[in-house]
Design a protein around this motif. Structure first.
Motif, PDB file in Angstrom:
ATOM      1  N   VAL A 287      -4.433  -3.193  -5.007  1.00 24.45           N
ATOM      2  CA  VAL A 287      -4.226  -2.970  -3.661  1.00 24.45           C
ATOM      3  C   VAL A 287      -3.800  -1.560  -3.173  1.00 24.45           C
ATOM      4  N   SER A 288      -4.409  -0.932  -2.334  1.00 26.05           N
ATOM      5  CA  SER A 288      -3.937   0.425  -1.915  1.00 26.05           C
ATOM      6  C   SER A 288      -2.691   0.734  -1.894  1.00 26.05           C
ATOM      7  N   VAL A 289      -2.180   1.868  -1.984  1.00 26.25           N
ATOM      8  CA  VAL A 289      -0.569   2.091  -1.674  1.00 26.25           C
ATOM      9  C   VAL A 289      -0.737   3.578  -1.004  1.00 26.25           C
ATOM     10  N   PRO A 290      -0.956   3.305   0.475  1.00 30.99           N
ATOM     11  CA  PRO A 290      -1.195   4.531   1.296  1.00 30.99           C
ATOM     12  C   PRO A 290      -0.079   5.445   1.257  1.00 30.99           C
TER      13      PRO A 290
ATOM     14  N   ALA B  74      -0.378   8.573  -0.853  1.00 34.42           N
ATOM     15  CA  ALA B  74      -1.703   9.419  -0.614  1.00 34.42           C
ATOM     16  C   ALA B  74      -1.305  10.701  -0.968  1.00 34.42           C
TER      17      ALA B  74
ATOM     18  N   ARG C  59      -5.413   9.108  -4.658  1.00 32.84           N
ATOM     19  CA  ARG C  59      -5.200   7.864  -3.912  1.00 32.84           C
ATOM     20  C   ARG C  59      -4.891   6.731  -5.245  1.00 32.84           C
ATOM     21  N   TRP C  60      -4.049   5.851  -4.716  1.00 30.91           N
ATOM     22  CA  TRP C  60      -3.309   5.171  -5.598  1.00 30.91           C
ATOM     23  C   TRP C  60      -3.439   3.657  -5.189  1.00 30.91           C
ATOM     24  N   GLN C  61      -3.289   2.801  -6.266  1.00 27.98           N
ATOM     25  CA  GLN C  61      -3.323   1.254  -6.524  1.00 27.98           C
ATOM     26  C   GLN C  61      -2.233   0.582  -6.974  1.00 27.98           C
ATOM     27  N   ASP C  62      -2.001  -0.276  -6.569  1.00 28.94           N
ATOM     28  CA  ASP C  62      -0.881  -1.324  -7.469  1.00 28.94           C
ATOM     29  C   ASP C  62      -1.621  -1.936  -8.249  1.00 28.94           C
TER      30      ASP C  62
ATOM     31  N   ASP D 179      -6.701   7.650  -9.066  1.00 30.13           N
ATOM     32  CA  ASP D 179      -8.042   8.300  -9.301  1.00 30.13           C
ATOM     33  C   ASP D 179      -7.961   9.702  -9.584  1.00 30.13           C
TER      34      ASP D 179
END
Length: 176
Positions: free
Chosen positions: A80-83, A86, A73-76, A69
């Protein structure tokens, strides 16, 4: 559109990069060929040089897709969030010279002082990804100090006016 190529200072290989810029940001497509692998990557950044999307594919089928974003903050690829990533704004592909340009351009004039950052560090060809701490400092108009804070590795990167690496001592040099 701009095209660049780098070769390793030891071993065999090449990185070929094509950059396109427009009002929305940057679109980078590249291919990296190492001694024992080949990979393609696409990285999209917004106009502030923050990574928004990355796709890395290794010849033979392995694939990694990440969305960001621009605020850490990342997603695959499935959303799905990839904490574990962060706080990372940039991405660093282990075999790519180009990805050093991302923080150099994003930080710009702020590099007059040392900046510690977190990056999504992608290991090629395994395509594993983890957060890594790095630091960048401009030490001369065309010289940027890179530090890998986890390993203690440091290199003074010669860059062009666009922040693209010209020489990464011991690892890569630009040939175009």
């Amino acid at each position: 559109m701009e095209t660049c190529r780098w070769i390793p200072e030891a071993g065999n290989g090449i990185e070929h990069l094509t950059l396109r810029r427009d009002g929305a940001g940057l679109f980078a497509q590249g291919a990296v060929i190492g001694d024992d692998f080949g990979a393609f990557y696409t990285i999209r950044c917004d106009s502030a040089w923050r990574v928004r999307h990355a796709l890395v594919e290794v010849a033979g089928g392995a694939r990694l897709e990440l969305h960001a974003d621009g605020a850490g903050r990342w997603q695959d690829g499935q959303g799905v969030s990839v904490p574990a990533l962060a706080g990372c704004i940039d991405i660093d592909l282990t075999a790519s010279c180009f990805t050093n340009t991302l923080p150099v351009r994003r930080l710009g004039a702020a590099l007059a002082s040392r900046h510690e950052i977190a990056v999504a560090w992608v290991h090629l060809p395994a395509l594993t990804v983890e957060a890594a701490r790095q630091a960048y400092t401009r030490i001369a108009p065309r010289l940027v100090r890179f530090e890998s804070l986890g390993s203690g590795f440091m290199a003074d990167l010669t860059v062009d006016d666009e922040g693209l690496v010209v020489h990464y001592p011991g690892l890569f040099r630009r040939i175009d």
